[in-house]
Design an enzyme around this catalytic site. Structure first.
Site, PDB file in Angstrom:
ATOM      1  N   ASP A  52       0.822  -1.207   0.000  1.00  0.00           N
ATOM      2  CA  ASP A  52       0.000   0.000   0.000  1.00  0.00           C
ATOM      3  C   ASP A  52       0.856   1.257   0.000  1.00  0.00           C
ATOM      4  O   ASP A  52       2.081   1.192  -0.110  1.00  0.00           O
ATOM      5  CB  ASP A  52      -1.063  -0.003   1.094  1.00  0.00           C
ATOM      6  CG  ASP A  52      -0.502  -0.368   2.444  1.00  0.00           C
ATOM      7  OD1 ASP A  52       0.629   0.051   2.731  1.00  0.00           O
ATOM      8  OD2 ASP A  52      -1.200  -1.073   3.201  1.00  0.00           O
ATOM      9  N   LYS A  74      -3.984   2.947   0.116  1.00  0.00           N
ATOM     10  CA  LYS A  74      -5.000   3.787   0.744  1.00  0.00           C
ATOM     11  C   LYS A  74      -4.339   5.126   0.983  1.00  0.00           C
ATOM     12  O   LYS A  74      -3.231   5.193   1.487  1.00  0.00           O
ATOM     13  CB  LYS A  74      -5.392   3.226   2.116  1.00  0.00           C
ATOM     14  CG  LYS A  74      -5.965   1.847   2.089  1.00  0.00           C
ATOM     15  CD  LYS A  74      -6.405   1.522   3.498  1.00  0.00           C
ATOM     16  CE  LYS A  74      -6.309   0.049   3.786  1.00  0.00           C
ATOM     17  NZ  LYS A  74      -6.584  -0.251   5.184  1.00  0.00           N
ATOM     18  N   MET A 188      -1.808   9.818  12.554  1.00  0.00           N
ATOM     19  CA  MET A 188      -2.911  10.318  11.704  1.00  0.00           C
ATOM     20  C   MET A 188      -3.466  11.621  12.259  1.00  0.00           C
ATOM     21  O   MET A 188      -2.814  12.291  13.032  1.00  0.00           O
ATOM     22  CB  MET A 188      -3.998   9.249  11.563  1.00  0.00           C
ATOM     23  CG  MET A 188      -3.447   7.997  10.900  1.00  0.00           C
ATOM     24  SD  MET A 188      -4.624   6.660  10.723  1.00  0.00           S
ATOM     25  CE  MET A 188      -4.320   5.742  12.235  1.00  0.00           C
TER      26      MET A 188
HETATM   27  N1  SAH Z   1       1.288   0.730  10.659  1.00  0.00           N
HETATM   28  C1  SAH Z   1       1.853   2.038  10.528  1.00  0.00           C
HETATM   29  C2  SAH Z   1       0.862   3.115  10.808  1.00  0.00           C
HETATM   30  C3  SAH Z   1      -0.228   3.221   9.799  1.00  0.00           C
HETATM   31  S1  SAH Z   1      -1.335   4.509  10.150  1.00  0.00           S
HETATM   32  C4  SAH Z   1       3.052   2.155  11.462  1.00  0.00           C
HETATM   33  O1  SAH Z   1       3.298   1.295  12.288  1.00  0.00           O
HETATM   34  O2  SAH Z   1       3.784   3.140  11.342  1.00  0.00           O
HETATM   35  C5  SAH Z   1      -0.718   5.796   9.120  1.00  0.00           C
HETATM   36  C6  SAH Z   1      -0.140   6.913   9.946  1.00  0.00           C
HETATM   37  O3  SAH Z   1       1.187   6.588  10.332  1.00  0.00           O
HETATM   38  C7  SAH Z   1      -0.001   8.213   9.200  1.00  0.00           C
HETATM   39  O4  SAH Z   1      -1.213   8.934   9.171  1.00  0.00           O
HETATM   40  C8  SAH Z   1       1.046   8.910  10.011  1.00  0.00           C
HETATM   41  O5  SAH Z   1       0.501   9.454  11.189  1.00  0.00           O
HETATM   42  C9  SAH Z   1       1.935   7.759  10.412  1.00  0.00           C
HETATM   43  N2  SAH Z   1       3.073   7.637   9.488  1.00  0.00           N
HETATM   44  C10 SAH Z   1       3.360   6.619   8.675  1.00  0.00           C
HETATM   45  N3  SAH Z   1       4.514   6.836   8.022  1.00  0.00           N
HETATM   46  C11 SAH Z   1       4.970   8.027   8.443  1.00  0.00           C
HETATM   47  C12 SAH Z   1       6.118   8.804   8.168  1.00  0.00           C
HETATM   48  N4  SAH Z   1       7.060   8.397   7.301  1.00  0.00           N
HETATM   49  N5  SAH Z   1       6.263   9.992   8.792  1.00  0.00           N
HETATM   50  C13 SAH Z   1       5.355  10.413   9.689  1.00  0.00           C
HETATM   51  N6  SAH Z   1       4.248   9.727   9.980  1.00  0.00           N
HETATM   52  C14 SAH Z   1       4.056   8.542   9.386  1.00  0.00           C
END
Ligand code: SAH
Length: 520
Positions: A52, A74, A188
């Site tokens: 994704d 998504k 998020m």
């Molecule tokens: N499973 C993922 C989270 C998915 S939810 C994890 O463990 O990181 C998606 C959220 O993760 C985004 O809205 C943001 O808040 C955060 N996120 C994911 N990648 C990011 C990045 N490179 N920098 C900052 N926030 C990030």
């Protein structure tokens, strides 16, 4: 990096999963090198990779060339494929006997719905495994210099989603409980950040608590805003912070000033274009990336096999030559390939002396048990000609030159003037690709390109030709040249190289850019 991972037979260390199974793999926060080794191996072994938006696409390159790659991305609000459909897809793929690597951003079990996918596979009686990943909070913490815990500030930590299930009536977030914690990470909810901050303050959290929003954490365009909790939403918006982003709240944010290392890398925030062939780009691209640059690979030359008949003729007559001259790493590759075709090995060159332009060419020769006798200190054809002149009396010598089809005549002219009998072998041809990658055109349009690197005259000439009318865009960009010949070509076009490498190597090219940026 990925080439090496791919060249290893991992089955001795981690046997492939059974056919018809799924690995739910945490892809890490962004920087592709932050995937776990187990996760990388699962991608290597997969028949199908399902990924994704948050999983770095660079990781797809790890997959076998024939592996199927399915995007189920998504992005905020727009779901290309619903979760139910993704679950069904995984089940269907596994049922048809595929080994599936399901790549998910960060960690699959942190706000990632990995558990729902796993449950569904379990219900269908299909084998699966879950490979943890570095979650975005940990990635942001490390690359923005904001510890998630620090005994001086906090020993409690909460991960919270600011997004929540939109169908929920009331907030499930217990702000009163959170307000008592020393460290909060809000995933998020960039849009709802103001609301969350206000709720925390209402619940008793000090409005002056340090807070930071980090977007694109661990990636070259990472951006962070640091201030107090009460200001954070406004400041993030004013700074134009974009998703994906998360918010870190707590006293440890103040340590960022000390331990933020990533954004202090010498090329952080710079976009650098690499124009070499994709095959050759990796070393230069890796060095630039390690220094914090965002690298755009835009090959402006393609290599094609040279004049096979001429090569074959030369090789069948190797005995008659006293000298062999190789002018580039590509020439070495062509030589080795031709020798393999002829069933020859290094011994067939035992009697010839070898001249090489450049230390990289000499290194490439050495990998094939061939030591160059002459490598000029400075790496142009003229320098090699001069070094050769000092090494031998070329009168009556037979010299075989392995070089590109469009090589300049300088070297051969000099050797002939010394009385040598030269055979020029077009070992490979340099072609111009059909077009430039869209990524480069967009970055140039947006004025986002800081540097373009040129490792030969043809990389520059082809770029100009491919840009056509847009060639003007080069005027606003800094140009890095590998050496005087390339610089001369750039000048002939009415432009001035900003830096020139000395010696004429990739290492020195990178050094020259870093030195310039330090002084800038
Ligand atoms: N499973 C993922 C989270 C998915 S939810 C994890 O463990 O990181 C998606 C959220 O993760 C985004 O809205 C943001 O808040 C955060 N996120 C994911 N990648 C990011 C990045 N490179 N920098 C900052 N926030 C990030």
């Amino acid at each position: 990096m990925f080439e090496i991972l791919r060249s290893i037979d991992w089955s001795d260390h981690l046997p492939a999963m059974p056919a018809g199974s799924v690995a739910l793999v945490g892809a890490g926060p962004g920087d592709p090198s932050l995937i776990s080794l187990r996760g990388a191996i699962r991608i290597l072994q997969a028949d199908t990779i399902v990924y994704d938006a948050l999983a770095n696409e660079a990781l797809l390159r790890l997959g076998a060339p024939q592996a199927e790659r399915i995007y189920v991305g998504k992005r905020a609000g727009v779901h290309k494929m619903g979760q139910e459909q993704i679950n069904d897809l995984l089940v269907d793929l596994a049922k048809t006997g595929k080994r599936v690597a399901r790549l998910k951003g960060g960690d699959p079990l942190i706000f990632g719905r990995g558990s729902e996918e796993a449950e569904r596979l379990r219900q269908a009686g299909l084998p699966f495994e879950i490979v943890p990943g570095i979650t975005a909070a940990a990635g942001a913490a490390a690359y923005a210099g904001i510890p998630l815990t620090d005994r001086r500030f906090t020993s409690t930590l909460a991960f919270v989603t600011g997004h929540e299930d939109p169908t929920k009536e009331e907030s499930a977030i217990d702000y009163a409980a959170l307000a008592r914690l020393g460290s909060i990470v809000l995933y998020m909810g960039l849009r709802t950040l103001g609301g969350h901050a206000a709720a925390l303050i209402r619940a008793g959290m000090d409005p002056a608590t340090p807070a930071a929003v980090v977007s694109r954490a661990t990636l070259p365009r990472q951006k962070a805003v640091t201030c107090t909790l009460v200001e954070i939403a406004g400041r993030a918006e004013a700074a134009g912070i974009e998703a994906p982003a998360l918010t870190l709240i707590g006293g440890a944010v103040s340590l960022r000033e000390q331990i933020n290392w990533f954004e202090r890398l010498p090329l952080f925030g710079r976009t650098v274009v690499v124009t070499r062939t994709r095959h050759q780009a990796s070393e230069l691209a890796a060095q630039l990336t390690a220094l914090g640059a965002e690298v755009i690979e835009a090959p402006t030359i393609d290599l094609a096999p040279g004049d096979e008949a001429a090569i074959d003729e030369a090789l069948s007559d190797l005995r008659s030559y006293q000298w062999l001259i190789v002018t580039s790493v590509n020439g070495v590759a062509a030589l080795v390939e031709a020798m393999r075709r002829h069933g020859l090995d290094a011994r067939a060159l035992g009697h010839v002396r070898i001249g090489a332009i450049g230390s990289a060419t000499a290194d490439a020769l050495r990998q094939h048990f061939l030591k160059a006798d002459v490598v000029p200190e400075s790496f142009t054809a003229e320098d090699l000609a001069e070094a050769l002149r000092r090494a031998d009396d070329f009168c009556g010598r037979k010299v075989l030159l392995f070089r590109a089809d469009i090589a300049r005549p300088a070297l051969t002219d000099t050797l002939r003037s010394l009385g040598a009998e030269c055979t020029e072998c077009s070992a490979y041809r340099i072609l111009k690709p059909a077009a430039l990658p869209q990524e480069l055109l967009e970055a140039l349009q947006a004025g986002r390109v800081d540097w373009i690197t040129f490792t030969s005259s043809s990389t520059f000439q082809n770029l100009r030709e491919l840009l056509g009318d847009d060639e003007k865009q080069l005027r606003d960009v800094k140009l890095a040249s590998i050496g005087p010949i390339t610089s001369q070509t750039i000048r002939t076009a009415g432009l001035e190289p900003t830096v020139e490498a000395s010696p004429y190597t990739v290492d020195a090219l990178v050094r020259a850019i870093v030195e310039y940026e330090k002084g800038a």
